[in-house]
Every structure is written in C-alpha cells, then in structure tokens.
Write a protein that holds these residues in place. Structure first.
Motif, mmCIF file in Angstrom:
data_model
loop_
_atom_site.group_PDB
_atom_site.id
_atom_site.type_symbol
_atom_site.label_atom_id
_atom_site.label_comp_id
_atom_site.label_asym_id
_atom_site.label_seq_id
_atom_site.Cartn_x
_atom_site.Cartn_y
_atom_site.Cartn_z
ATOM 1 N N SER B 59 38.208 20.393 10.842
ATOM 2 C CA SER B 59 39.380 20.025 10.046
ATOM 3 C C SER B 59 38.969 19.833 8.595
ATOM 4 C CB SER B 59 39.992 18.731 10.583
ATOM 5 O OG SER B 59 39.117 17.651 10.287
ATOM 6 N N LEU B 60 39.964 19.880 7.737
ATOM 7 C CA LEU B 60 39.708 19.673 6.317
ATOM 8 C C LEU B 60 39.153 18.262 6.078
ATOM 9 C CD1 LEU B 60 39.826 21.004 3.597
ATOM 10 C CD2 LEU B 60 42.271 20.543 3.488
ATOM 11 N N ASP B 61 39.650 17.315 6.867
ATOM 12 C CA ASP B 61 39.120 15.945 6.753
ATOM 13 C C ASP B 61 37.624 15.913 7.046
ATOM 14 O OD1 ASP B 61 41.090 14.194 5.828
ATOM 15 O OD2 ASP B 61 42.144 14.320 7.763
ATOM 16 N N GLU B 62 37.231 16.651 8.066
ATOM 17 C CA GLU B 62 35.803 16.685 8.400
ATOM 18 C C GLU B 62 34.989 17.320 7.271
ATOM 19 O OE1 GLU B 62 34.776 17.951 12.616
ATOM 20 O OE2 GLU B 62 36.955 18.162 12.635
ATOM 21 N N ILE B 63 35.587 18.350 6.683
ATOM 22 C CA ILE B 63 34.876 19.012 5.573
ATOM 23 C C ILE B 63 34.695 18.037 4.403
ATOM 24 C CG2 ILE B 63 35.053 20.837 3.820
ATOM 25 C CD1 ILE B 63 36.384 22.595 5.981
ATOM 26 N N LEU B 64 35.752 17.277 4.114
ATOM 27 C CA LEU B 64 35.635 16.307 3.013
ATOM 28 C C LEU B 64 34.640 15.212 3.360
ATOM 29 C CD1 LEU B 64 39.349 16.027 1.773
ATOM 30 C CD2 LEU B 64 37.475 17.387 0.818
ATOM 31 N N ASP B 65 34.601 14.825 4.626
ATOM 32 C CA ASP B 65 33.599 13.832 5.060
ATOM 33 C C ASP B 65 32.188 14.362 4.822
ATOM 34 O OD1 ASP B 65 35.562 12.111 5.865
ATOM 35 O OD2 ASP B 65 35.470 12.671 7.999
ATOM 36 N N LEU B 66 32.028 15.641 5.177
ATOM 37 C CA LEU B 66 30.717 16.261 5.010
ATOM 38 C C LEU B 66 30.314 16.277 3.534
ATOM 39 C CD1 LEU B 66 28.554 18.192 6.628
ATOM 40 C CD2 LEU B 66 29.722 19.977 5.333
ATOM 41 N N LEU B 67 31.268 16.648 2.674
ATOM 42 C CA LEU B 67 30.971 16.697 1.238
ATOM 43 C C LEU B 67 30.639 15.309 0.699
ATOM 44 C CD1 LEU B 67 33.708 19.225 -0.025
ATOM 45 C CD2 LEU B 67 31.227 19.619 0.043
ATOM 46 N N ALA B 68 31.404 14.311 1.185
ATOM 47 C CA ALA B 68 31.152 12.940 0.728
ATOM 48 C C ALA B 68 29.744 12.509 1.135
ATOM 49 C CB ALA B 68 32.200 11.990 1.294
ATOM 50 N N PHE B 111 31.509 13.659 -5.777
ATOM 51 C CA PHE B 111 31.768 13.818 -4.350
ATOM 52 C C PHE B 111 32.536 12.620 -3.787
ATOM 53 C CE2 PHE B 111 28.332 16.626 -5.417
ATOM 54 C CZ PHE B 111 28.508 17.736 -4.609
ATOM 55 N N ASP B 112 33.194 11.885 -4.640
ATOM 56 C CA ASP B 112 34.013 10.758 -4.198
ATOM 57 C C ASP B 112 35.111 11.281 -3.278
ATOM 58 O OD1 ASP B 112 34.985 7.830 -4.747
ATOM 59 O OD2 ASP B 112 36.740 9.136 -4.945
ATOM 60 N N ARG B 113 35.175 10.724 -2.066
ATOM 61 C CA ARG B 113 36.053 11.297 -1.049
ATOM 62 C C ARG B 113 37.524 11.273 -1.471
ATOM 63 N NH1 ARG B 113 38.945 12.375 2.703
ATOM 64 N NH2 ARG B 113 38.674 12.861 4.864
ATOM 65 N N ASP B 114 37.942 10.165 -2.033
ATOM 66 C CA ASP B 114 39.357 10.049 -2.427
ATOM 67 C C ASP B 114 39.692 11.035 -3.545
ATOM 68 O OD1 ASP B 114 39.634 8.091 -0.589
ATOM 69 O OD2 ASP B 114 39.411 6.425 -2.028
ATOM 70 N N GLU B 115 38.786 11.125 -4.488
ATOM 71 C CA GLU B 115 39.049 12.040 -5.609
ATOM 72 C C GLU B 115 39.063 13.487 -5.124
ATOM 73 O OE1 GLU B 115 40.279 11.485 -8.496
ATOM 74 O OE2 GLU B 115 40.161 13.598 -9.060
ATOM 75 N N MET B 116 38.146 13.808 -4.195
ATOM 76 C CA MET B 116 38.134 15.177 -3.661
ATOM 77 C C MET B 116 39.442 15.478 -2.929
ATOM 78 S SD MET B 116 34.299 16.204 -2.420
ATOM 79 C CE MET B 116 34.110 14.830 -1.304
ATOM 80 N N ALA B 117 39.958 14.481 -2.203
ATOM 81 C CA ALA B 117 41.226 14.688 -1.478
ATOM 82 C C ALA B 117 42.358 14.972 -2.459
ATOM 83 C CB ALA B 117 41.543 13.461 -0.623
ATOM 84 N N MET B 118 42.334 14.267 -3.578
ATOM 85 C CA MET B 118 43.381 14.507 -4.581
ATOM 86 C C MET B 118 43.184 15.859 -5.265
ATOM 87 S SD MET B 118 44.207 10.773 -6.187
ATOM 88 C CE MET B 118 42.633 9.981 -6.001
ATOM 89 N N MET B 119 41.944 16.240 -5.390
ATOM 90 C CA MET B 119 41.634 17.549 -5.961
ATOM 91 C C MET B 119 42.209 18.652 -5.063
ATOM 92 S SD MET B 119 37.766 18.830 -6.675
ATOM 93 C CE MET B 119 37.181 18.025 -8.094
#
Lengths: 472, 484
Positions: B59-68, B111-119
């Motif tokens: 999932s995209l959430d998992e991808i963002l977790d990985l990046l974080a 790589f801030d998770r919240d900022e990446m999500a907004m990105m």
C-alpha cells in the motif's frame, strides 16, 4: 648586436623591423633589463594619457615600477577592451562609446562627434576618417566585441613586423623577403572589415603582394561587418532580457538581420570563385597564405573533396594559428592542410588580438615569446604571479611593449606552461617560451556531464547559426 | 587529491562495485571508478512492464512508512555511504563544506512522514495513486474512473545539491515507478548512498527492487541508444540545459515522454517602500542578501538580477547604491551553514567584474575583490551585460523608475522572483505569470523557504511522471442503441 640591444632599450617598438632572429640571441640578463626598462617607459608615458590605466594604477597604489612583478596589479583584465555597456550600442549612444574608448588610448578623441551614428560599422568608419586610429574589433560570439585603439602607423608596423618575422625566423634571411620580392597573397577570409585580420589587409597588399590584383580573398567584396558578427549574440542577449530587452534593441540592427540573408546567398559563389582562382591564377606559384587553422581546414576539406591537392609552389609559406576555436578538427588537421596546399613551410603563432607581436612555434614545438613582450604566469585562483621557473603552469598574462597608444598589458584566459628560464629551449633560441597545448580555462571547466539546475537556455535561431561560422 | 572514489552501479537491490572504468571529476580534479554500465544494460532496464506488479502488492501507506524509515537511517554520523558522498561532494560541488555538511546532516528532514503524505496529496492525490477514482460528469450513459500508475523512467539528474537525489528517490517510490537514476559527474554518489541505505534496510522490498543508480558519461551513444528505447522505458526526466538535453533528443520517438526540468534563473523585484527609512532599507538588504547568498547562489532559485524601484535620478541612484552597500555587508554576515565565500570563484565572472570596475560612471561595485561575493549596482536601468554569468554570490541591483521595466524583463527562463513588499507580489503576480515566472516568494525566501517541493517550481513533474489511465464504463443500452 649591441646596437640592436641599445635600440630595444631606447624604444622597444624598434623591434618591429629588426632582424627577428636577433631577438632570440639576447641573454636572460639583457631580456630582463630591456623588459624592466621598457615597462617603466611605457607606464610613465601612458599613465598620464590613458585615464583607465591611471585609474587602475591609483586603485592598486602603483606609482613606480621597481621590479617586473610590480606590473602585475596594473595588467588589464582581458575584458577591459569590451567593458562598455551593450546599451550604448542598443540605444545608439556612440558618443558615449567614443568617450569610453577615449579612456583607453593616448589618442585624443574628444573632438570626434559620433552623435547620429547608428551602427558599429559607421562608428569605425568615422574613427578611420577623423582620427589617427584604425580601431580593430574581435569576433566575440557572445555579441560583445572588444575594440582595440591601434593607430594606422602602428598597423603598418605590425605588418612590417610579420614580414620581418617570416624573413628571419629560422635565422637571418632564412625566409622570403616579400618586401622586395612581392608574391601572391592568399587569404581565405574577408577583404574588408574592422577585425584584426582585415585591418592588416591594405598593408599586406601594399607591402607583400605589391598590388590588389596579386591578392586573392575568399570574400573580395563583402565586408566583415562588426554589426553582423555581433548580431546573433546581441539578439540573444536582448531576448534573455525578455520583452524589455527586445524593446531596447536598435531598429537599425534589426534591419541588418535581413541584409544578412543576402550575404548568405552569394556565399557559395564566392567560395567557388576563390577555389577556382586560387588554382587557375596562382596555382604552382610561391605564395603567402595567412589564415586561422579552422578556415584553412574548411578550405582544404572542400578542395580535397573536389579532387584538388598540391595547389601552390613548394616555396610558399603559411602563417597560421588560432587553435581549433572549439571546432572538432581531426588530430592530423595540419598535415591535411599542408597536403592540400602543397608545401611544408608554416609559421604557427600564439597571439592575442590586443598585441602587435606574437610567439612563433619552433622545431621543438614551443612558442617563443619575443623579448619585447613581457610574460607573466599568474595563479588562476589568486592572481598572484607564479615563479619564473621552467615547467610552471598558470594563467598567461602578457605586456607587449610595442604598442604606443594603448596599454597592451592583459591577463588572458589561457592556461599555459612556460620554460626558458632555467634551461634554454633545445632549438637554441633564448628567452621565455610556452609549451604547445594552450587551452582556455573556460574550456577546462566545461565539457563533461556536470549538470546544474541554474542557467538560462537560449532559443537557437537557426537563421543566424551561420554567423557563428562567419565570425571564426 | 589522490584518493580515487568508487562509484557503484546499483541495479534493483544489487550493488556492483567493479572498477571497470575511470572517470575524471571536476574542480578539485577528483577521479572515480565505476563499473561498465554497458555490461549490464539488460538488467538495468525492466524487461517487461508486467514486472511492475509487485509495486502494487504494497500500500501507499507502507511505501511512506518505508521512506520515513529510510529517513531515520540517513544519520550522517553513522551512515558511511552518506559520509562518502559528502566527502566526494566537497570536491565536486560549488557548495562549501560547511553548507554541504549542514545539508547532509539534515537529510532526514525531507523524509518526514506527514510532509511526504501531503506531498503525495498535492502532486497527484493519494486516492489516485492508491486506486481508481470516480470522475464526475461526462456524456450521458458514460461514467469514468482514473488512476495514476508508475512508469519505467530514467532520471538524468543535476548534481548541484543533494536535494535533487532525495526528491528523485521519494518521487520514484510514491509514484510506484521503476526508476533508473543517471547521476552526473558533479554528484555521482548521493543517489547511490540513498539506494544503498535502502538496500541494507529492506533488500527485498518492491521499492528497493525498482530503484537503480548508474553513472555513465552523458552522451555515451552505446549505452544511451540501448536504454532510451520505448520498449525499455516510457519516460525520461532530464535536468539541465541544452547540452545535457541535446543528445537525449536524438533518441526521442513516439512512446518516450521527455520531461525537461530546464535550468532557470531567478530574480528580485523591490518596490519603493524599501526606502521608507534607513531601518527598512537595512531590513530589505538582509533579506536580499539571503536570496543572493543562500546555498552560495548555486541554485536556480538564487537571486541574480535585482530590480529596485529606487528611481534613476541622482537621488534614486544614491538610494540604490545604499541598498547595494548594505546588501553586500549583510552578505558577509550570513551564517556559514547557509552561505560562505565561494571556494571556486568563477574566473570568467571575475574578469568581467574587473573589466567594469574602472567604469565607475556606469557601475558601482561593492566587494568582488577575491571570492567574497559582490553587489554591482548599475547606474542606469539595465543589467550588466554578463547578467547570465552571475554566480558565486554576485548580485546586480538595477535601479528603475517604473516597475513595468522589471515585469517586462521576466521571461520563460525566469523561475523564482523574490518580492518586497508583500502587497507588490499580489499586484504583479498575474502579469509576472504571463511573462513566464513560476514561483513568487517573499523577499528572502527564494532558497530558504520551499513550500511545495513536489511541484518543482511549478513544473509539476510528478503529475507527468505517472501514467494516467482511465476506465470508462458505458451504459449497455446506450451502446446498443448507438449500433442502430
């Protein structure tokens, strides 16, 4: 020899018609002595008369020259002869351009009325008519031309000097004496114009060829126009400034753009005439050819493609230089050119257009700096002078002591390695020399795939692309 | 500088460190070795687009977790790959060590998770990347859904700052793309450092398996003719100017989408309010110094030509000169993690400055003696002729009477414009947009504020990196009736 040396001490310009090879028999002590004395003489003569030199000397706190290194702070950056704002040209403010040039020469230009002048060519013609100057310009592809205020008298001396060099380079009377035995003059370039190569034409015809019909030019009728060579660069510079830049560009210049297309139409015919006449009228004769390598190569390539070679007599001579000018010439370009022309004798020079003298390549592949040109190597980062020791590499700066109406001390953009201080060159000539393989610092910086996000790409105007070729 | 750096070839989780080829670097003369990419061309590109499917098993959430998590591991003190990249960059970059150190020490910030999500939300939209999104309207009897899919892409990146590598890795991951990063000679290691950290952390993750990093000499026909082929890739995202693009254009054909991130220059417009009183002028000078000096003016966002509504009469020129003097002073006081004297001041630029120094009727020059930077104040309403060369912390203040002179000087090569005062921005922004400006910021914020990195100064590369696919559903009865 001692007379020769004494004359150089009294007036370095006397070297222009001396036996050239004598210049390379002086001892290091003599060279140092005449250079220091010459520098003092030029500085004291010129400083009161050249406002820009005076300003620089004041700013740098230089009032006297005790050692050669004292000159370094008052060498001009090579940009000085183009330090006028382009807006002078775009807004047709040639009276301001005249005032600017007045700041760079001992010749008084205050009486010249350039108001009403619209184009650079008109301005150059005006100065030709009304002053002792024969101002030459460079061919800068950036659109900004340097203007060098040399007099008519000193242009004649420049050409005499090249004749003396050709005659005496490999020893006294080792080469042709073109002053008494005229020979055909072949120039793969323009007959008329204001760049350094055309400024010498009248004198070369008179002194070497003897008459106009003993000379052949690739473009016998067209003028190498300062407005035309600067047009592409100036339009690009204007475009880079958006609508505002285009609003400010001179309408007279825009009109020139159309005239260019006419020039381009006759170019093919001019080339063909040049090739044919070179062969039919001058083929087999001993001639004198002067031109930069890139133009000679274009000529050789086209001629060889038509099946021609060995065009001229074996006693012909070629005076060339100028490097590859960023063109992709093959490694054996010199051999290709010589094979096409049909003779071996070539004088290869290293020079900058602000100077009257030049350095010629010897059998060892070294360019020998004549004693009337004072060389310096500077640290490229700090501008400080580097030691006068063989094998040192740095940024070349040169002060030519022959020009008498402008300060010919300039810091180039060239990286060179020099020698001749600890050991003389293997060819036997004394004095300083520089090794082959001279390159521009700007070339060294570019070329590999360093990518950055800052910059302003330019629209490529195909219609004007050939100007870059023309201005070589 | 005798150390020879080793630039690895990274192909989908595999690190190849052979030293097949030597390359010379720039500036400090740094040299590095790299494997011969020519030997690995078949592995480097993804042979079949169906192999992208594994990216959709997470999932995209998992991808963002990985990046974080990747961000957490970009700890400069402990990450040897980053240390190597930093060390090499100190030789190849135009940025000073103090600025680079700050940038490498703070990589995790991006790589801030919240900022990446907004990105993600601002660029393509989370929903579009994660699934099919119902589209409103359309013809009667027709409904549609749209989804953004990743693509097989080559990123020809710039090397003037590590942020370029960071953004490329992040964008490639969250768009679920298969990315090959072609590094430049002025930063051949940062992207590789990110990829190696990712490999150590999650060697088998689909994101790791779809990230490759390679160095070859730009323009190498044997390599590029193989890679830039619509059977192997779909997109080329190319940074840089004419020289870096021109050899790519010869491979373009239907099936390859070229996204250029042209080099740009940025400027400044300052209104007459700057001269209300000395304190205001000082304040403006400080902010202007920041726009010129931040990141040593190495960025496309850096201010170069500064139009100032000081007036062009004698009093006006005096005001402009005063601003120039104060700006140069302020430039000397910017903290060293943001700006320093340039370590490799452009010799060509120095010669131009020295050339006009004697032209005091036309130009007033503050600084520019060695590498300390300079503020050149034109004494007429035109910039210096070498304005396109301005770099190494050299700005050119141009006094004007009418703001329209500044507006008309903006063109398609203009990126950011720093503006003072704030209300002037609102007044001019539509006009500036017509002319070609892309990003308008408060004076001082050109390089120090970066609100929407994913928009890349309004080029919107992320929206163009993905493949937009629509699923259209026709009402059976309507379709039948169309058939007659």
């Amino acid at each position: 020899m001692s007379d020769f040396f004494q004359r150089l001490l009294d007036d370095p310009t006397s070297f222009h018609n001396a036996v050239y090879s004598d210049g390379f028999k002086l001892t290091r002590e003599q060279i140092d002595q005449l250079q220091l004395q010459g520098v003092r003489k030029r500085f004291s003569e010129m400083r009161p008369l050249i406002p820009m030199l005076d300003k620089l000397a004041k700013e740098q706190g230089v009032d006297s020259i005790d050692t050669l290194e004292d000159v370094v702070p008052i060498l001009f950056p090579h940009t000085v002869y183009k330090s006028y704002p382009l807006s002078y040209l775009e807004k047709s403010r040639f009276e301001k351009l005249t005032r600017w040039l007045n700041g760079l020469t001992t010749v008084d230009l205050s009486g010249v009325d350039a108001s009403g002048v619209q184009l650079i060519d008109e301005w150059l013609d005006l100065l030709d008519r009304e002053t002792p100057l024969l101002v030459s310009h460079t061919s800068g592809t950036t659109g900004k031309l340097s203007f060098i205020p040399r007099t008519k008298e000193q242009w004649r001396q420049t050409v005499v000097h090249s004749g003396c060099m050709l005659r005496h380079w490999w020893g006294e009377n080792s080469g042709p004496d073109m002053f008494t035995e005229h020979r055909p003059l072949i120039i793969p370039g323009y007959r008329r114009g204001g760049s350094a190569t055309q400024r010498a034409n009248d004198y070369m015809i008179e002194l070497f060829a003897g008459s106009e019909d003993n000379a052949l030019f690739m473009y016998p009728n067209a003028r190498f126009s300062a407005d035309v060579v600067s047009l592409a660069g100036r339009l690009r510079a204007a475009e880079a400034r958006g609508e505002q830049g285009m609003l400010e560009i001179s309408p007279a210049l825009l009109k020139r753009r159309d005239e260019l297309m006419e020039l381009e139409k006759t170019r093919g015919q001019d080339l063909q005439n040049f090739f044919d006449t070179a062969r039919t009228k001058f083929g087999g004769k001993d001639v004198y050819i002067a031109g930069v390598w890139t133009l000679l190569y274009d000529w050789a390539e086209a001629g060889l493609a038509e099946g021609h070679s060995d065009i001229f007599g074996a006693g012909s001579v070629l005076f060339s230089g100028g490097g590859k000018k960023g063109k992709a010439l093959p490694d054996d370009y010199r051999e290709t050119i010589k094979g096409f022309l049909g003779f071996e004798t070539a004088y290869e020079m290293y020079a900058i257009s602000e100077q009257m003298g030049y350095s010629i390549m010897c059998e060892e592949g070294h360019y020998h700096i004549p004693p009337v040109i004072v060389p310096f190597l500077l640290d490229p980062a700090t501008g400080e002078p580097l030691p006068r020791r063989d094998g040192t590499t740095g940024r070349m700066a040169l002060l030519d002591l022959m020009p008498q109406t402008y300060w010919a001390g300039l810091i180039t953009g060239d990286e060179v390695t020099w020698g001749g201080f600890d050991q003389p060159c293997g060819c036997g000539r004394t004095g300083t020399y520089v090794h082959d393989g001279i390159r521009r610092y700007s070339e060294k910086e570019g070329g590999d795939d360093r990518i950055v996000c800052a910059g302003a790409p330019e629209a490529h105007d195909q219609a004007l692309a050939f100007l870059t070729e023309l201005s070589q | 500088m005798d150390k020879k750096y080793q630039v690895p070839l990274i192909i989908r989780g595999k690190v190849i460190t052979d030293a097949d080829l030597d390359f010379g670097g720039r500036r400090g003369g740094v040299a590095f070795t790299s494997p011969d990419v020519g030997k690995y061309l078949n592995e480097l590109t993804l042979s079949a687009p169906s192999k992208m499917a594994d990216l959709y098993s997470v999932s995209l959430d998992e991808i963002l977790d990985l990046l974080a998590e990747l961000g957490n591991r970009l700890n400069f003190d402990t990450n040897p790959y980053l240390q190597d990249a930093f060390e090499l960059s100190c030789f190849t970059s135009g940025l000073s060590e103090s600025i680079l150190r700050y940038q490498y020490e703070n990589m995790g910030f991006f790589f801030d998770r919240d900022e990446m999500a907004m990105m993600v939300e601002r660029s393509c939209g989370f929903d579009y990347l994660e699934g099919w999104v119902e589209q409103p309207g359309g013809m009667p009897g027709l409904t549609a859904r749209t989804r953004a899919f990743g693509s097989r892409a080559v990123h020809v990146i710039a090397g003037n700052a590590p942020i370029v590598s960071i953004l490329t890795v992040i964008r490639n991951a969250y768009t679920r793309s298969d990315g090959i990063i072609k590094t430049p000679s002025n930063d051949p290691l940062t992207a590789a450092a990110l990829a190696r950290t990712l490999i150590d952390m999650a060697p088998d993750h689909p994101v790791t398996r779809h990230l490759s990093v390679a160095y070859w000499k730009g323009g190498d026909d044997q390599i590029e003719s193989q890679i830039y082929d619509p059977r192997r890739i779909e997109k080329i995202i190319a940074w840089g100017g004419f020289d870096s693009i021109k050899h790519i254009t010869k491979y373009l054909q239907p099936g390859i989408d070229l996204i250029t991130q042209d080099p740009k220059l940025s400027g400044t417009i300052i209104g007459k309010e700057a001269f209300a009183d000395e304190a205001t002028t000082r304040h403006v000078a400080k902010r202007l110094a920041l726009d010129i000096g931040a990141a040593n003016q190495e960025g496309c966002v850096s201010a170069r030509v500064i139009y100032v509504q000081s007036g062009t009469d004698d009093e006006g020129l005096e005001r402009a000169n005063r601003l120039g003097e104060l700006t140069f002073e302020a430039l000397q006081h910017i903290p060293e993690h943001i700006s320093t004297p340039h370590k490799s001041f452009d010799m060509g630029l120095k010669a131009e400055i020295d050339g006009i120094r004697l032209m005091d009727e036309e130009y007033r020059i503050f600084g520019g003696r060695t590498n300390e930077g300079a503020v050149i104040v034109s004494q007429e309403d035109t910039p210096v002729d070498f304005s396109r060369m301005l770099a190494c912390r050299v700005g050119n203040i141009v006094p004007i009477d009418d703001l329209q002179t500044a507006v008309r000087s903006v063109n398609a090569y203009t990126q950011t414009i720093g503006i003072f005062p704030e209300h002037l921005k609102e007044e001019l922004r539509d006009q500036l947009a017509f002319q070609g400006a892309q990003r308008l910021v408060s004076l001082g914020g050109a390089a120090t504020m970066q609100h929407n990195m994913e928009k890349q100064d309004a080029i919107e590369p992320v929206r163009r990196m993905v493949k937009w696919v629509t699923d259209e559903v026709g009402d059976p009865a309507t379709l039948a009736s169309l058939a007659g």
